[in-house]
Write a protein that holds these residues in place. Structure first.
Motif, PDB file in Angstrom:
ATOM      1  N   ARG A 119       0.833  -1.205   0.000  1.00 35.32           N
ATOM      2  CA  ARG A 119       0.000   0.000   0.000  1.00 35.32           C
ATOM      3  C   ARG A 119       0.869   1.257   0.000  1.00 35.32           C
ATOM      4  NH1 ARG A 119      -4.566   1.108   3.048  1.00 35.32           N
ATOM      5  NH2 ARG A 119      -5.380  -0.906   2.372  1.00 35.32           N
ATOM      6  N   PRO A 120       0.761   2.112  -0.997  1.00 33.42           N
ATOM      7  CA  PRO A 120       1.559   3.344  -1.004  1.00 33.42           C
ATOM      8  C   PRO A 120       1.023   4.358   0.003  1.00 33.42           C
ATOM      9  CG  PRO A 120       0.079   3.312  -2.891  1.00 33.42           C
ATOM     10  CD  PRO A 120      -0.052   1.969  -2.219  1.00 33.42           C
ATOM     11  N   GLY A 121       1.931   5.053   0.661  1.00 37.55           N
ATOM     12  CA  GLY A 121       1.538   6.148   1.534  1.00 37.55           C
ATOM     13  C   GLY A 121       1.073   5.758   2.919  1.00 37.55           C
ATOM     14  N   GLN A 122       1.113   4.479   3.277  1.00 37.01           N
ATOM     15  CA  GLN A 122       0.723   4.036   4.611  1.00 37.01           C
ATOM     16  C   GLN A 122       1.706   2.994   5.114  1.00 37.01           C
ATOM     17  OE1 GLN A 122      -3.742   3.388   3.617  1.00 37.01           O
ATOM     18  NE2 GLN A 122      -3.661   3.571   5.840  1.00 37.01           N
ATOM     19  N   TRP A 123       1.925   2.985   6.432  1.00 34.35           N
ATOM     20  CA  TRP A 123       2.783   1.963   7.012  1.00 34.35           C
ATOM     21  C   TRP A 123       1.993   0.665   7.151  1.00 34.35           C
ATOM     22  CZ3 TRP A 123       6.783   4.265   5.865  1.00 34.35           C
ATOM     23  CH2 TRP A 123       7.154   5.533   6.318  1.00 34.35           C
ATOM     24  N   PRO A 124       2.572  -0.458   6.761  1.00 36.79           N
ATOM     25  CA  PRO A 124       1.872  -1.742   6.855  1.00 36.79           C
ATOM     26  C   PRO A 124       1.658  -2.182   8.303  1.00 36.79           C
ATOM     27  CG  PRO A 124       4.145  -2.068   6.167  1.00 36.79           C
ATOM     28  CD  PRO A 124       3.905  -0.591   6.146  1.00 36.79           C
ATOM     29  N   ALA A 125       0.591  -2.932   8.523  1.00 34.73           N
ATOM     30  CA  ALA A 125       0.284  -3.428   9.867  1.00 34.73           C
ATOM     31  C   ALA A 125      -0.685  -4.596   9.781  1.00 34.73           C
ATOM     32  CB  ALA A 125      -0.320  -2.320  10.726  1.00 34.73           C
ATOM     33  N   THR A 126      -0.540  -5.523  10.710  1.00 30.39           N
ATOM     34  CA  THR A 126      -1.478  -6.632  10.876  1.00 30.39           C
ATOM     35  C   THR A 126      -1.766  -6.754  12.365  1.00 30.39           C
ATOM     36  OG1 THR A 126      -0.435  -7.804   9.021  1.00 30.39           O
ATOM     37  CG2 THR A 126      -1.933  -9.069  10.415  1.00 30.39           C
ATOM     38  N   VAL A 127      -3.042  -6.676  12.737  1.00 32.77           N
ATOM     39  CA  VAL A 127      -3.406  -6.670  14.156  1.00 32.77           C
ATOM     40  C   VAL A 127      -4.647  -7.524  14.382  1.00 32.77           C
ATOM     41  CG1 VAL A 127      -4.064  -5.256  16.145  1.00 32.77           C
ATOM     42  CG2 VAL A 127      -2.528  -4.311  14.405  1.00 32.77           C
ATOM     43  N   LEU A 128      -4.621  -8.300  15.450  1.00 35.72           N
ATOM     44  CA  LEU A 128      -5.810  -9.012  15.918  1.00 35.72           C
ATOM     45  C   LEU A 128      -5.914  -8.804  17.418  1.00 35.72           C
ATOM     46  CD1 LEU A 128      -8.200 -10.982  15.492  1.00 35.72           C
ATOM     47  CD2 LEU A 128      -6.608 -12.844  16.012  1.00 35.72           C
ATOM     48  N   GLU A 129      -7.065  -8.309  17.857  1.00 29.45           N
ATOM     49  CA  GLU A 129      -7.332  -8.162  19.282  1.00 29.45           C
ATOM     50  C   GLU A 129      -8.667  -8.808  19.604  1.00 29.45           C
ATOM     51  OE1 GLU A 129      -4.828  -4.075  20.221  1.00 29.45           O
ATOM     52  OE2 GLU A 129      -7.023  -3.973  20.100  1.00 29.45           O
ATOM     53  N   LEU A 130      -8.689  -9.572  20.680  1.00 27.55           N
ATOM     54  CA  LEU A 130      -9.906 -10.235  21.138  1.00 27.55           C
ATOM     55  C   LEU A 130     -10.327  -9.626  22.465  1.00 27.55           C
ATOM     56  CD1 LEU A 130      -8.864 -13.974  20.526  1.00 27.55           C
ATOM     57  CD2 LEU A 130      -9.859 -12.350  18.898  1.00 27.55           C
ATOM     58  N   TYR A 131     -11.599  -9.264  22.569  1.00 26.29           N
ATOM     59  CA  TYR A 131     -12.143  -8.669  23.788  1.00 26.29           C
ATOM     60  C   TYR A 131     -13.235  -9.564  24.355  1.00 26.29           C
ATOM     61  CZ  TYR A 131     -10.231  -4.755  21.080  1.00 26.29           C
ATOM     62  OH  TYR A 131      -9.433  -3.955  20.301  1.00 26.29           O
ATOM     63  N   LEU A 139      -7.795  -3.850  30.720  1.00 31.38           N
ATOM     64  CA  LEU A 139      -9.196  -3.608  30.376  1.00 31.38           C
ATOM     65  C   LEU A 139      -9.921  -4.942  30.213  1.00 31.38           C
ATOM     66  CD1 LEU A 139      -8.634  -0.615  27.914  1.00 31.38           C
ATOM     67  CD2 LEU A 139      -9.207  -0.529  30.344  1.00 31.38           C
ATOM     68  N   ASN A 140     -10.473  -5.205  29.021  1.00 29.79           N
ATOM     69  CA  ASN A 140     -11.124  -6.499  28.776  1.00 29.79           C
ATOM     70  C   ASN A 140     -10.503  -7.194  27.566  1.00 29.79           C
ATOM     71  OD1 ASN A 140     -12.228  -4.526  27.048  1.00 29.79           O
ATOM     72  ND2 ASN A 140     -14.109  -5.691  26.755  1.00 29.79           N
ATOM     73  N   THR A 141      -9.223  -6.889  27.311  1.00 28.12           N
ATOM     74  CA  THR A 141      -8.510  -7.502  26.187  1.00 28.12           C
ATOM     75  C   THR A 141      -8.031  -8.894  26.572  1.00 28.12           C
ATOM     76  OG1 THR A 141      -7.759  -5.334  25.402  1.00 28.12           O
ATOM     77  CG2 THR A 141      -6.595  -7.277  24.575  1.00 28.12           C
ATOM     78  N   ILE A 142      -8.487  -9.890  25.832  1.00 30.84           N
ATOM     79  CA  ILE A 142      -8.104 -11.280  26.087  1.00 30.84           C
ATOM     80  C   ILE A 142      -6.790 -11.617  25.393  1.00 30.84           C
ATOM     81  CG2 ILE A 142      -8.772 -13.691  25.689  1.00 30.84           C
ATOM     82  CD1 ILE A 142     -11.704 -12.716  25.825  1.00 30.84           C
ATOM     83  N   ARG A 143      -6.651 -11.165  24.146  1.00 36.97           N
ATOM     84  CA  ARG A 143      -5.467 -11.494  23.354  1.00 36.97           C
ATOM     85  C   ARG A 143      -5.187 -10.375  22.363  1.00 36.97           C
ATOM     86  NH1 ARG A 143      -0.569 -13.805  23.313  1.00 36.97           N
ATOM     87  NH2 ARG A 143      -0.165 -15.248  21.581  1.00 36.97           N
ATOM     88  N   SER A 144      -3.922 -10.058  22.185  1.00 39.47           N
ATOM     89  CA  SER A 144      -3.503  -9.042  21.224  1.00 39.47           C
ATOM     90  C   SER A 144      -2.255  -9.530  20.501  1.00 39.47           C
ATOM     91  CB  SER A 144      -3.201  -7.718  21.934  1.00 39.47           C
ATOM     92  OG  SER A 144      -2.689  -6.759  21.024  1.00 39.47           O
ATOM     93  N   ILE A 145      -2.314  -9.538  19.165  1.00 41.69           N
ATOM     94  CA  ILE A 145      -1.179  -9.943  18.333  1.00 41.69           C
ATOM     95  C   ILE A 145      -1.003  -8.869  17.269  1.00 41.69           C
ATOM     96  CG2 ILE A 145      -0.142 -11.806  16.971  1.00 41.69           C
ATOM     97  CD1 ILE A 145      -2.524 -13.571  17.960  1.00 41.69           C
ATOM     98  N   ALA A 146       0.223  -8.407  17.066  1.00 40.76           N
ATOM     99  CA  ALA A 146       0.417  -7.322  16.105  1.00 40.76           C
ATOM    100  C   ALA A 146       1.803  -7.350  15.483  1.00 40.76           C
ATOM    101  CB  ALA A 146       0.195  -5.974  16.788  1.00 40.76           C
TER     102      ALA A 146
END
Length: 230
Positions: A119-131, A139-146
């Motif tokens: 993607r031009p003009g944006q920094w790449p990212a992959t994120v999954l968060e489970l609440y 807070l109420n975050t069960i799992r976070s992967i990024a």
């Protein structure tokens, strides 16, 4: 790995939130919460429904806005999850909305983000968060992967309770960006019953999407934006 609608509606669809409840319950909880908050500044919320495909519903979020979000879309799916997107100019704020609503409704919630490296003009990212509906260590975050890139360096993080479907061996890859990519995100989401990158997953026949809009004062510094054309 292909983006939803080929990225035509980015940045709206870069991040999508999901609540494991029916759309009416999600909208009801959102209006109850935000109605009280927004009325204090003279802003009213109005909800409207339409029997349209997701590709027809997403343009209703335009224009995108900075500083504050003005339009929110609740989308039924071919599962027990309701999808959520908003008109933030840098993408949907799933964390604030989905984590709070999951706790208030008493259901599971998901934040899923994928910005491809190409993607031009944006920094790449992959994120999954489970609440979840209960409080956790954060807070109420069960799992976070990024995995993310800040312009000079790749970063990886994994916090919370490891889920049974995770391919944890991938997290030891020498190349950080390969530890958690769009393909693996899709695999994890499918284990949860979510097909985020499949257009047919959204708005099953006969189902209605709900658009919630703010009417009234807007933050003085807010600006309007269109989609980032592909």
């Amino acid at each position: 790995m292909n983006e939803l609608f080929g990225g035509r509606f980015a940045p709206i669809t870069d991040t999508i939130g999901f609540l494991r409840c029916n759309p009416d319950r999600a909208v009801e909880a959102f209006l109850s919460w935000q109605g009280d908050v927004q009325s204090q500044r003279g802003v009213e919320l109005e909800a409207s429904t339409a029997q349209v495909d997701l590709s027809e519903a997403l343009p209703k979020l335009l224009p995108l806005t900075s500083v504050e979000r003005r339009r929110f879309l609740f989308v039924p799916t071919r599962s027990d999850w309701t999808a959520f997107v908003d008109n933030g100019h840098e993408g949907t704020d799933a964390f604030s909305h989905i984590s709070y609503l999951a706790e208030q409704i008493g259901c599971d919630g998901v934040r899923a983000t994928w910005v491809p490296e190409e993607r031009p003009g944006q920094w790449p990212a992959t994120v999954l968060e489970l609440y979840g509906p209960e409080k956790t260590d954060f807070l109420n975050t069960i799992r976070s992967i990024a995995v993310s890139f800040d312009g000079s360096k790749w970063f990886f993080s994994a916090d919370g309770e490891v889920q049974s479907f995770e391919e944890v061996s991938r997290y030891k890859e020498r190349s950080i960006k390969k530890r958690f990519d769009g393909s693996l995100l899709d695999t994890y989401l499918r284990h949860l019953g979510i097909s985020m990158f499949d257009e047919s997953f959204f708005t099953p026949t006969g189902a209605r999407t709900t658009l919630v809009e703010k009417f009234g004062p807007i933050a003085p510094a807010a600006q309007e934006f269109g989609l980032k054309m592909r």
